[in-house]
Write a protein that holds these residues in place. Structure first.
Motif, PDB file in Angstrom:
ATOM      1  N   MET A   1      17.569   4.084   1.766  1.00 53.69           N
ATOM      2  CA  MET A   1      16.566   3.807   0.755  1.00 53.69           C
ATOM      3  C   MET A   1      16.077   2.367   0.911  1.00 53.69           C
ATOM      4  O   MET A   1      16.826   1.477   1.252  1.00 53.69           O
ATOM      5  N   LEU A   2      14.815   2.161   0.637  1.00 55.43           N
ATOM      6  CA  LEU A   2      14.201   0.842   0.730  1.00 55.43           C
ATOM      7  C   LEU A   2      14.632  -0.040  -0.433  1.00 55.43           C
ATOM      8  O   LEU A   2      14.605   0.381  -1.576  1.00 55.43           O
ATOM      9  N   ASN A   3      15.031  -1.265  -0.121  1.00 54.69           N
ATOM     10  CA  ASN A   3      15.422  -2.229  -1.136  1.00 54.69           C
ATOM     11  C   ASN A   3      14.319  -3.276  -1.251  1.00 54.69           C
ATOM     12  O   ASN A   3      14.280  -4.222  -0.476  1.00 54.69           O
TER      13      ASN A   3
ATOM     14  N   GLN B   1      -1.485  -3.591  13.495  1.00 55.16           N
ATOM     15  CA  GLN B   1      -1.117  -2.186  13.720  1.00 55.16           C
ATOM     16  C   GLN B   1      -1.318  -1.390  12.444  1.00 55.16           C
ATOM     17  O   GLN B   1      -1.041  -1.872  11.349  1.00 55.16           O
ATOM     18  N   SER B   2      -1.771  -0.165  12.604  1.00 56.00           N
ATOM     19  CA  SER B   2      -1.922   0.754  11.477  1.00 56.00           C
ATOM     20  C   SER B   2      -0.832   1.809  11.556  1.00 56.00           C
ATOM     21  O   SER B   2      -0.469   2.256  12.643  1.00 56.00           O
ATOM     22  N   PHE B   3      -0.319   2.191  10.407  1.00 49.06           N
ATOM     23  CA  PHE B   3       0.716   3.211  10.330  1.00 49.06           C
ATOM     24  C   PHE B   3       0.342   4.210   9.251  1.00 49.06           C
ATOM     25  O   PHE B   3      -0.327   3.849   8.278  1.00 49.06           O
ATOM     26  N   SER B   4       0.812   5.432   9.393  1.00 47.23           N
ATOM     27  CA  SER B   4       0.743   6.360   8.266  1.00 47.23           C
ATOM     28  C   SER B   4       1.756   5.854   7.233  1.00 47.23           C
ATOM     29  O   SER B   4       2.610   5.013   7.539  1.00 47.23           O
ATOM     30  N   SER B   5       1.681   6.359   6.031  1.00 47.45           N
ATOM     31  CA  SER B   5       2.624   5.926   4.992  1.00 47.45           C
ATOM     32  C   SER B   5       4.060   6.250   5.394  1.00 47.45           C
ATOM     33  O   SER B   5       4.968   5.442   5.175  1.00 47.45           O
TER      34      SER B   5
ATOM     35  N   ARG C   1       9.336   4.229   7.518  1.00 51.18           N
ATOM     36  CA  ARG C   1      10.352   4.215   8.580  1.00 51.18           C
ATOM     37  C   ARG C   1      10.457   2.836   9.231  1.00 51.18           C
ATOM     38  O   ARG C   1      11.542   2.347   9.502  1.00 51.18           O
ATOM     39  N   LYS C   2       9.303   2.223   9.482  1.00 49.31           N
ATOM     40  CA  LYS C   2       9.267   0.891  10.090  1.00 49.31           C
ATOM     41  C   LYS C   2       9.994  -0.116   9.197  1.00 49.31           C
ATOM     42  O   LYS C   2      10.788  -0.926   9.679  1.00 49.31           O
ATOM     43  N   LEU C   3       9.739  -0.044   7.901  1.00 50.67           N
ATOM     44  CA  LEU C   3      10.402  -0.964   6.973  1.00 50.67           C
ATOM     45  C   LEU C   3      11.908  -0.716   6.936  1.00 50.67           C
ATOM     46  O   LEU C   3      12.691  -1.664   6.847  1.00 50.67           O
ATOM     47  N   LEU C   4      12.316   0.532   7.013  1.00 49.88           N
ATOM     48  CA  LEU C   4      13.751   0.836   7.066  1.00 49.88           C
ATOM     49  C   LEU C   4      14.387   0.275   8.331  1.00 49.88           C
ATOM     50  O   LEU C   4      15.542  -0.144   8.320  1.00 49.88           O
TER      51      LEU C   4
ATOM     52  N   ALA D   1       6.399   3.759   0.090  1.00 51.24           N
ATOM     53  CA  ALA D   1       7.470   3.738   1.081  1.00 51.24           C
ATOM     54  C   ALA D   1       8.835   3.914   0.407  1.00 51.24           C
ATOM     55  O   ALA D   1       9.702   4.641   0.905  1.00 51.24           O
ATOM     56  N   LYS D   2       9.000   3.265  -0.738  1.00 46.82           N
ATOM     57  CA  LYS D   2      10.262   3.412  -1.480  1.00 46.82           C
ATOM     58  C   LYS D   2      10.471   4.870  -1.901  1.00 46.82           C
ATOM     59  O   LYS D   2      11.558   5.416  -1.746  1.00 46.82           O
ATOM     60  N   THR D   3       9.413   5.503  -2.425  1.00 51.61           N
ATOM     61  CA  THR D   3       9.557   6.890  -2.882  1.00 51.61           C
ATOM     62  C   THR D   3       9.764   7.851  -1.710  1.00 51.61           C
ATOM     63  O   THR D   3      10.488   8.831  -1.846  1.00 51.61           O
ATOM     64  N   ILE D   4       9.143   7.556  -0.578  1.00 55.82           N
ATOM     65  CA  ILE D   4       9.342   8.401   0.608  1.00 55.82           C
ATOM     66  C   ILE D   4      10.807   8.353   1.025  1.00 55.82           C
ATOM     67  O   ILE D   4      11.425   9.387   1.301  1.00 55.82           O
TER      68      ILE D   4
END
Length: 145
Positions: free
Chosen positions: A1-3, A69-73, A78-81, A133-136
């Motif tokens: 989970m994202l913090n 760079q562009s990313f899908s949500s 995933r990148k942030l994780l 991103a957190k909810t994903i």
């Protein structure tokens, strides 16, 4: 989970439009721990100096940039994780953008869209995407397939 308490946003300029401020406040309530620092709109050199003064040694710098760079949500989540437990500081420039040396200093240049947005809307979009991103990562139904 994202913090999200590991994230900070440095934004050049103030939010002047009430409807944007209302949207930002709504998402910030959902993201306790997310820090937003506003700095005064100035020259690129002064802004760079101020930003580097705010950054801590253990923080990774992510610049919002139309050429980034562009990313899908889902890919952004995933990148942030993948940053594991590293602290991340996002920077949103003002009307003249950010200095080239600050762009080069960043570990990632992120584009929210190929479109150009005012810095106020970019801030709202970034905060919403951090919430998304957190909810994903939590498996929440907020992000629909």
């Amino acid at each position: 989970m994202l913090n999200v308490s590991r994230y900070k946003i440095i934004a050049i300029g103030k939010i002047k439009k009430k409807w944007i401020q209302t949207g930002i406040e709504m998402y910030l309530k959902r993201l306790p721990g997310l820090q937003v620092i506003e700095i005064k709109d100035s020259t690129q050199i002064k802004e760079e100096y101020t930003i580097k003064g705010i950054l801590k040694k253990n923080e990774a710098l992510v610049i919002l940039n139309e050429n980034g760079q562009s990313f899908s949500s889902k890919l952004l989540a995933r990148k942030l994780l993948n940053f594991n437990n590293q602290n991340i500081t996002f920077v949103i420039g003002g009307a003249t953008g950010l200095s080239q040396s600050l762009n080069n200093f960043a570990i990632l240049q992120l584009s929210l869209s190929p479109l150009t947005f005012p810095h106020e809307i970019a801030r709202l979009l970034l905060i919403e995407q951090l919430y998304r991103a957190k909810t994903i990562t939590q498996g929440s139904p907020y992000h629909k397939e």
